[in-house]
Every structure is written in C-alpha cells, then in structure tokens.
Design a protein around this motif. Structure first.
Motif: not given
Length: 62
Positions: A4-5, A7, A27-28
């Motif tokens: 979900t997060d 990018t 970015n995770l």
C-alpha cells in the motif's frame, strides 16, 4: 507483503512506447519491490536491499 505504501518508479531503461517496463519501489523498510508496469495489480518480486544492489551493479556491468 502489504504494498500500500510503495512508491513505484519506472526504470530509467524503460522506453516511452508502452513496451516492457519494470517498476521499482525502494521506499519500503528492508525490502525492494519490483513489478511489471503493465500489470500493476499483478505479482511483485521482493528482494533484500543488498541483493538488489548486487543485481543492479551486475546488470550495469553487462
């Protein structure tokens, strides 16, 4: 894994003709995710950052 997060960004080697494109999300925490931009809801490959860095380094040399 929850993406979900994530990018997503398209590979700098991807063309603008809508062909084979790879997207990467780095970015995770603790993982780099890779997917096919033509199938954004499809499968995602995940790598630990060290393995991804080694792969990119190898690919740039060949």
């Amino acid at each position: 894994m929850d993406m979900t997060d994530a990018t997503w960004r398209k590979s700098s080697r991807s063309g603008s003709n809508g062909g084979s494109c790879v997207e990467v999300a780095d970015n995770l925490p603790g993982v780099v995710a890779v997917r096919d931009s033509k199938d954004p809801s499809g499968p995602v490959l995940t790598f630990d950052p060290q393995t991804w860095t080694a792969f990119v380094r190898f690919a740039k040399q060949h």
